[in-house]
Design a protein around this motif. Structure first.
Motif, PDB file in Angstrom:
ATOM      1  N   GLN A 186      -8.235 -12.319   5.097  1.00  0.00           N
ATOM      2  CA  GLN A 186      -7.341 -11.176   5.000  1.00  0.00           C
ATOM      3  C   GLN A 186      -6.095 -11.532   4.216  1.00  0.00           C
ATOM      4  O   GLN A 186      -5.806 -12.688   3.968  1.00  0.00           O
ATOM      5  CB  GLN A 186      -6.956 -10.709   6.398  1.00  0.00           C
ATOM      6  CG  GLN A 186      -8.165 -10.258   7.160  1.00  0.00           C
ATOM      7  CD  GLN A 186      -7.771  -9.396   8.323  1.00  0.00           C
ATOM      8  OE1 GLN A 186      -7.123  -8.378   8.153  1.00  0.00           O
ATOM      9  NE2 GLN A 186      -8.166  -9.833   9.499  1.00  0.00           N
ATOM     10  N   GLN A 187      -5.321 -10.499   3.889  1.00  0.00           N
ATOM     11  CA  GLN A 187      -4.129 -10.760   3.091  1.00  0.00           C
ATOM     12  C   GLN A 187      -3.088 -11.568   3.843  1.00  0.00           C
ATOM     13  O   GLN A 187      -2.451 -12.434   3.288  1.00  0.00           O
ATOM     14  CB  GLN A 187      -3.536  -9.459   2.593  1.00  0.00           C
ATOM     15  CG  GLN A 187      -4.006  -9.162   1.185  1.00  0.00           C
ATOM     16  CD  GLN A 187      -3.111  -8.162   0.511  1.00  0.00           C
ATOM     17  OE1 GLN A 187      -3.169  -6.996   0.816  1.00  0.00           O
ATOM     18  NE2 GLN A 187      -2.293  -8.641  -0.388  1.00  0.00           N
ATOM     19  N   HIS A 188      -2.939 -11.284   5.129  1.00  0.00           N
ATOM     20  CA  HIS A 188      -2.036 -12.127   5.916  1.00  0.00           C
ATOM     21  C   HIS A 188      -2.925 -13.023   6.735  1.00  0.00           C
ATOM     22  O   HIS A 188      -3.753 -12.553   7.495  1.00  0.00           O
ATOM     23  CB  HIS A 188      -1.105 -11.342   6.844  1.00  0.00           C
ATOM     24  CG  HIS A 188      -0.981  -9.919   6.477  1.00  0.00           C
ATOM     25  ND1 HIS A 188      -1.043  -8.914   7.381  1.00  0.00           N
ATOM     26  CD2 HIS A 188      -0.844  -9.354   5.271  1.00  0.00           C
ATOM     27  CE1 HIS A 188      -0.930  -7.775   6.758  1.00  0.00           C
ATOM     28  NE2 HIS A 188      -0.818  -8.010   5.476  1.00  0.00           N
TER      29      HIS A 188
ATOM     30  N   LEU B 272     -12.799 -11.115   0.224  1.00  0.00           N
ATOM     31  CA  LEU B 272     -11.463 -11.620  -0.086  1.00  0.00           C
ATOM     32  C   LEU B 272     -10.585 -10.436  -0.472  1.00  0.00           C
ATOM     33  O   LEU B 272     -10.847  -9.751  -1.452  1.00  0.00           O
ATOM     34  CB  LEU B 272     -11.535 -12.604  -1.262  1.00  0.00           C
ATOM     35  CG  LEU B 272     -12.528 -13.771  -1.129  1.00  0.00           C
ATOM     36  CD1 LEU B 272     -12.666 -14.495  -2.451  1.00  0.00           C
ATOM     37  CD2 LEU B 272     -12.068 -14.732  -0.048  1.00  0.00           C
ATOM     38  N   ASP B 273      -9.533 -10.193   0.315  1.00  0.00           N
ATOM     39  CA  ASP B 273      -8.652  -9.051   0.033  1.00  0.00           C
ATOM     40  C   ASP B 273      -7.438  -9.516  -0.766  1.00  0.00           C
ATOM     41  O   ASP B 273      -6.570 -10.208  -0.243  1.00  0.00           O
ATOM     42  CB  ASP B 273      -8.207  -8.387   1.343  1.00  0.00           C
ATOM     43  CG  ASP B 273      -7.521  -7.043   1.087  1.00  0.00           C
ATOM     44  OD1 ASP B 273      -7.274  -6.707  -0.082  1.00  0.00           O
ATOM     45  OD2 ASP B 273      -7.233  -6.338   2.075  1.00  0.00           O
ATOM     46  N   GLU B 274      -7.389  -9.154  -2.021  1.00  0.00           N
ATOM     47  CA  GLU B 274      -6.327  -9.557  -2.952  1.00  0.00           C
ATOM     48  C   GLU B 274      -5.972 -11.036  -2.815  1.00  0.00           C
ATOM     49  O   GLU B 274      -4.813 -11.389  -2.592  1.00  0.00           O
ATOM     50  CB  GLU B 274      -5.077  -8.687  -2.748  1.00  0.00           C
ATOM     51  CG  GLU B 274      -5.307  -7.243  -3.149  1.00  0.00           C
ATOM     52  CD  GLU B 274      -4.016  -6.430  -3.178  1.00  0.00           C
ATOM     53  OE1 GLU B 274      -2.995  -6.963  -3.635  1.00  0.00           O
ATOM     54  OE2 GLU B 274      -4.041  -5.259  -2.759  1.00  0.00           O
ATOM     55  N   PRO B 275      -6.976 -11.895  -2.979  1.00  0.00           N
ATOM     56  CA  PRO B 275      -6.712 -13.322  -2.734  1.00  0.00           C
ATOM     57  C   PRO B 275      -5.747 -13.928  -3.743  1.00  0.00           C
ATOM     58  O   PRO B 275      -5.042 -14.875  -3.432  1.00  0.00           O
ATOM     59  CB  PRO B 275      -8.101 -13.962  -2.871  1.00  0.00           C
ATOM     60  CG  PRO B 275      -8.847 -13.044  -3.789  1.00  0.00           C
ATOM     61  CD  PRO B 275      -8.353 -11.670  -3.453  1.00  0.00           C
TER      62      PRO B 275
ATOM     63  N   LYS C 282      -9.378   0.583  -0.197  1.00  0.00           N
ATOM     64  CA  LYS C 282     -10.143  -0.658  -0.351  1.00  0.00           C
ATOM     65  C   LYS C 282     -10.065  -1.530   0.895  1.00  0.00           C
ATOM     66  O   LYS C 282     -11.081  -1.969   1.440  1.00  0.00           O
ATOM     67  CB  LYS C 282      -9.616  -1.452  -1.566  1.00  0.00           C
ATOM     68  CG  LYS C 282      -9.546  -0.646  -2.846  1.00  0.00           C
ATOM     69  CD  LYS C 282      -8.945  -1.439  -3.994  1.00  0.00           C
ATOM     70  CE  LYS C 282      -7.470  -1.759  -3.837  1.00  0.00           C
ATOM     71  NZ  LYS C 282      -6.573  -0.602  -3.880  1.00  0.00           N
ATOM     72  N   THR C 283      -8.834  -1.776   1.344  1.00  0.00           N
ATOM     73  CA  THR C 283      -8.663  -2.626   2.512  1.00  0.00           C
ATOM     74  C   THR C 283      -9.329  -1.988   3.735  1.00  0.00           C
ATOM     75  O   THR C 283      -9.990  -2.672   4.520  1.00  0.00           O
ATOM     76  CB  THR C 283      -7.160  -2.864   2.777  1.00  0.00           C
ATOM     77  OG1 THR C 283      -6.607  -3.516   1.644  1.00  0.00           O
ATOM     78  CG2 THR C 283      -6.944  -3.715   4.006  1.00  0.00           C
ATOM     79  N   THR C 284      -9.160  -0.687   3.855  1.00  0.00           N
ATOM     80  CA  THR C 284      -9.756   0.004   5.000  1.00  0.00           C
ATOM     81  C   THR C 284     -11.273  -0.204   5.029  1.00  0.00           C
ATOM     82  O   THR C 284     -11.843  -0.531   6.069  1.00  0.00           O
ATOM     83  CB  THR C 284      -9.440   1.514   4.918  1.00  0.00           C
ATOM     84  OG1 THR C 284      -8.029   1.674   4.850  1.00  0.00           O
ATOM     85  CG2 THR C 284      -9.985   2.251   6.119  1.00  0.00           C
TER      86      THR C 284
ATOM     87  N   SER D  23      -0.500   1.170   2.807  1.00  0.00           N
ATOM     88  CA  SER D  23      -1.268   0.157   2.097  1.00  0.00           C
ATOM     89  C   SER D  23      -0.281  -0.832   1.477  1.00  0.00           C
ATOM     90  O   SER D  23       0.899  -0.521   1.296  1.00  0.00           O
ATOM     91  CB  SER D  23      -2.128   0.803   1.021  1.00  0.00           C
ATOM     92  OG  SER D  23      -1.355   1.097  -0.111  1.00  0.00           O
ATOM     93  N   GLY D  24      -0.785  -2.036   1.173  1.00  0.00           N
ATOM     94  CA  GLY D  24       0.084  -3.101   0.682  1.00  0.00           C
ATOM     95  C   GLY D  24       0.937  -2.676  -0.512  1.00  0.00           C
ATOM     96  O   GLY D  24       2.135  -2.920  -0.555  1.00  0.00           O
ATOM     97  N   GLY D  25       0.312  -2.024  -1.467  1.00  0.00           N
ATOM     98  CA  GLY D  25       1.032  -1.618  -2.673  1.00  0.00           C
ATOM     99  C   GLY D  25       2.107  -0.590  -2.379  1.00  0.00           C
ATOM    100  O   GLY D  25       3.190  -0.615  -2.971  1.00  0.00           O
TER     101      GLY D  25
HETATM  102 MG   LIG Z   1      -5.044  -3.231   0.439  1.00  0.00          MG
END
Ligand SMILES: [Mg+2]
Ligand SMILES: Nc1ncnc2c1ncn2[C@@H]1O[C@H](COP(=O)(O)OP(=O)(O)OP(=O)(O)O)[C@@H](O)[C@H]1O
Lengths: 513, 342
Positions: A98-100, A176-179, A56-58, A413-415
């Motif tokens: 982004q997430q960060h 919005l990535d995992e906002p 997803k993020t990619t 990935s974040g997870g």
């Molecule tokens: Mg991600």
């Protein structure tokens, strides 16, 4: 066809804001995106869901010009687009939070928003900028003081600044990535309001989340990704939460193991009258009392900022207690430095994995021994074979993907990063596990797995669970303690009503959202 | 090419590209002063090769200090103080050599080495402990420590340690039993070159195979996460600076025991090895094994530069000029790479 004030056509002939056609992206041996094809209609809220590492993020980074796809085409408003960099994306009216966050901590909100603005003049008048920001704040429900420095802001406020930045640049397709992963329930509500406003003003929103509740709350359309592919796109009305979660993980969601160990009467961790100072020297914990029994999972519920962070830091030896004491099975622990606490059987899953739970330039195996490096060395030398064996075992057990021991942590990935942290902290069967937002960023399957792991940890020791997700606390805890303004103000059973807990979280002074 | 490899490749290419840029701009400058750039470079490399003993001698000094800089860098510390640390190492070595000159070499040499290591470590300890306990910027403190070292050396060699029979500020000759044999032609090198190579290998093992190396790199990347995991961040910072100083302290040994056979104040105080070492470490991406190559390359430019000056009249400052461009392009590179790394 309408044209907005910056000349960007906001609806194309076929009504698609974005269309991905057969996007492929490979990182080394990982196929992160595998012929991804789907369309995002103009003006809709489009949720992208899928397992950790699904790509997803990619995909979103490709859309924003941060990665170059190996093949495939992106159509923006019906026209083929070549997006080489974020600059191109911004010019096409695409913005991404982004997430960060990428904010300069020393600068004010206004400076952060105005600076780096493409095509900005050399000098921008402060009043003009502030006026525009104030206008945007008002119309999108994003309250934040333009003169405040970023370092003074909460995570939720920083996210609002990122959103303002995107809006200031006149984006009308917003990613919005995992906002909501880092937000408190209250902040999540206000983000929903902002999303509604943005949608009402004709913007297209793409957002990634692992929380299905959110999908059904704000999204119009859902795309599910798995193993790098887009496997389904549907409207929310066509699917139930149960069906969706099965689509995401590709199988039926296993239910929780229901045999729970009952807490013993032995007191594992006792906190007595703990007083701790905050950054500004004010008392943040004002005489906190807490008892964690053996084989108990105690949930700490509370609105963020009521002393949770400081409590965890004090328990981990990272913050000095000015008064009171901490006892572990009757032994004084107050003032014990962090490097001794581990050997005493205290483990900690930190709330913010990126800043305090991992080293992103290290490989996965180096991260899996962080804090336990002594155990894996002989005569001062690291025993690579032992480390590798242990790593391989943990990666299997926790399903950390890709199964590559030497991959750098920053490329997970974040997870999957979160799984590494959890695997490391649980490995030694700690006597007391302090789990702070342990399922942040995990997909439904992984979150369930971790919940089971927490219950297992409780059966072998005891667990202190801090979470902003009240559902998580209600599900797992034997007992729930509510923290408010630096004290535990109430204790509840899981049979108690959520409303009562919610009201205690607000100091008994109102309704919990 | 996959993205992952591309980024690593860019990092690896940075030194080569920087060198190429430096050589091209250097060549243009040589042409501007009316010499043939090709001749100049040929002269440099031929000269360095013919005087290989001197080239290695020079590389040896550089390797120790460059390793010191590189190791500190892995802990996120910028040790600009290698120069001062090597001076203090040299001073301590001289003092102990002369004070116990009657002791047999086999016992005295280890003592002298130990004294030098301690002196260098102490000179690293001060900025290290200030950084750890007070958060004082190590760059500022190491620069100050450099000046203090200069004063200490000139004072010691002008007064208490001065050779009474000499006109200039220098120590008495070092005991015969400690002197190194010469290897090679012209000026010649000495066994320290092997110690330097060994040190590079040990540093490599230390950084990537040892527990402390692991902790040191963890602190260098993320102090907060290190602290959370129970690494004693302050201790690691202090120890790293001590270690860095100790290694730098060996940089001047070949000058003392294989070249000048005594400590000469003006020469010792005028040394620049600790600064050239920063370029060497930078060029090597702080990899200890690559430090061997980068130090050798800088030594070639230096020693061959002298030949080119002699043969063609290329100014000796040409070396400094090349070094400047190398640093500049490496820094530009790291900014570009850092910027992409969001
Ligand atoms: Mg991600
Ligand atoms: N820069 C990179 N280098 C190497 N591999 C990468 C890189 N970025 C992502 N990957 C890999 O690509 C795959 C997809 O990652 P991505 O971050 O897109 O997943 P995701 O769907 O966002 O997962 P999560 O829900 O955990 O955030 C993962 O296996 C990841 O390890």
């Amino acid at each position: 066809m309408t044209v907005n004030d910056n000349g960007i056509t906001s609806t194309s002939i076929n009504g698609n804001a974005i269309e991905f056609q057969s996007i492929c992206k490979r990182f080394g041996s990982t196929l992160a995106n595998d012929k991804v094809s789907f369309a995002v209609k103009a003006g809709e809220v489009h949720a992208i869901v899928g397992e950790n590492g699904a790509g997803k993020t990619t995909l979103m980074r490709i859309l924003y010009g941060l990665h170059k796809p190996d093949s495939g085409t992106i159509y923006v408003r019906g026209k083929e687009a070549r997006i080489e960099s974020p600059k191109d994306a911004i010019a096409l009216g695409i913005g991404m939070v982004q997430q960060h966050f990428a904010l300069i901590k020393r600068f004010t909100v206004a400076e952060n928003i105005i600076l780096g603005q493409e095509g900005s003049k050399f000098y921008i008048s402060r009043e003009k900028g502030n006026k525009l920001i104030a206008e945007l704040s008002r119309s999108f429900d994003l309250s934040v003081d333009p003169e405040a420095r970023i370092e003074e802001l909460s995570v939720g406020e920083q996210q609002r600044v990122e959103l303002l930045k995107v809006l200031y640049r006149k984006a009308d397709i917003i990613i919005l990535d995992e906002p909501t992963a880092v937000l408190t329930p209250q902040e999540i509500e206000s983000l929903y309001a902002t999303i509604e406003r943005m949608k009402a003003s004709g913007k297209t929103i793409i957002f990634i989340t692992h929380k299905l509740k959110e999908v059904f709350r704000v999204a119009d359309t859902i795309t599910v990704m798995r193993g790098g592919r887009s496997i389904a796109t549907m409207s929310v009305a066509e699917v139930t939460p149960q069906e969706l979660s099965e689509l995401i993980i590709g199988k039926e969601l296993r239910v929780r193991g229901e045999q729970r160990v009952e807490p013993k009467n032995t007191e594992a961790l006792v906190v007595e009258n703990l007083v701790v100072l905050g950054e500004r020297g004010n008392e943040v914990l004002k005489g906190l009392n807490l008892v964690l029994k053996e084989n108990e999972l105690l949930g700490i519920a509370g609105v963020e900022g009521n002393g949770q962070t400081e409590l965890v830091e004090a328990l981990c030896g990272l913050r000095r207690a000015v008064n009171g004491r901490i006892m572990l099975f009757g032994h004084e622990l107050t003032g014990t430095p962090p490097w001794l606490l581990r050997s005493k059987g205290i483990a900690h899953i930190p709330e913010d994995r990126l800043s305090s739970g991992m080293i992103d330039e290290f490989t996965v195996y180096e991260n899996l021994i962080l804090g336990y490096q002594t155990e894996f060395s002989r005569a001062g030398l690291l025993q690579k074979n032992e480390i590798m064996n242990e790593t391989a075992k943990l990666m299997d057990e926790y399903d950390i993907r890709p199964r590559d021991l030497e991959v750098k942590m920053k490329n997970l990935s974040g997870g999957n990063q979160q799984k590494v942290v959890i695997a490391r902290e649980l490995r030694k069967n700690p006597k007391v596990l302090i789990a702070n937002q342990p399922t942040r960023g995990l997909d439904v399957g992984a979150a369930l797995f971790v919940h089971n792991k927490l219950l297992e940890a409780k059966s072998k020791g005891s667990v202190l669970l801090i979470s902003s997700d009240l559902d998580e606390i209600m599900e797992l805890s034997d007992r729930i303690a509510v923290i408010y303004e630096g004290r535990i103000v109430g204790e509840f059973d899981k049979k108690d009503k959520v409303e009562d807990i919610g009201s205690a979280m607000l100091g008994g002074k109102g309704e919990y959202a | 090419m996959p993205e992952l490899d591309r980024e690593e490749a860019k990092r690896a290419a940075a030194p080569i590209v920087s060198l190429a840029i430096a050589f091209i701009i250097g060549g243009i400058i040589v042409a501007l002063i009316g010499k043939n750039p090709l001749d100049a470079y040929i002269s440099i490399f031929r000269g360095a090769f013919e005087d290989w003993g001197f080239t290695l001698f020079w590389a040896t000094s550089l390797i120790f200090s460059a390793l010191a800089v590189a190791i500190a860098f892995h802990c996120g510390l910028f040790n600009i103080g290698a120069n001062g640390q090597l001076m203090m190492g040299a001073l301590a070595a001289t003092y102990f050599s002369l004070r116990f000159s009657g002791v047999p070499g086999a016992i005295l040499m280890p003592t002298v080495v130990f004294a030098a290591l301690c002196a260098g470590a102490f000179w690293g300890f001060i900025p290290g402990v200030l950084k750890a306990k007070r958060g004082t910027n190590e760059v500022v403190v190491t620069i100050m420590m450099n000046y203090i070292a200069i004063s200490a050396v000139s004072y010691a060699l002008t007064y208490p340690m001065k050779d009474p029979g000499s006109w200039i500020a220098q120590s008495a000759p070092l005991p015969e039993s400690l002197l190194f044999p010469r290897i090679g032609n012209t000026l010649g090198t000495d066994p320290m070159v092997f110690v330097a190579i060994l040190m590079a290998v040990l540093s490599y093992i230390f950084l990537w195979r040892s527990r402390m190396g692991y902790e040191l790199r963890a602190v260098g990347f993320n102090q907060l996460a290190s602290a959370h995991s129970g690494i004693r961040v302050n201790r690691i910072i202090t120890l790293t600076m001590c270690l860095s100083g100790a290694i730098a302290a060996l940089s001047y040994f070949n000058y003392l025991f294989a070249y000048q056979y005594r400590a000469i104040s003006d020469v010792l105080v005028g040394t620049n090895v600790g600064f050239d070492a920063i370029t060497a470490a930078l060029l090597a991406n702080n990899n200890p094994v690559m430090v061997l190559l980068s130090s050798l390359l800088l030594a070639i430019l230096y020693s061959g530069g002298l030949t080119a000056q002699f043969e063609l009249g290329v100014p000796s400052s040409f070396y400094l000029f090349l070094e400047g461009i190398i640093i500049f392009s490496m820094v530009v590179f790291s900014v570009i790479l850092g910027g992409k790394n969001d």
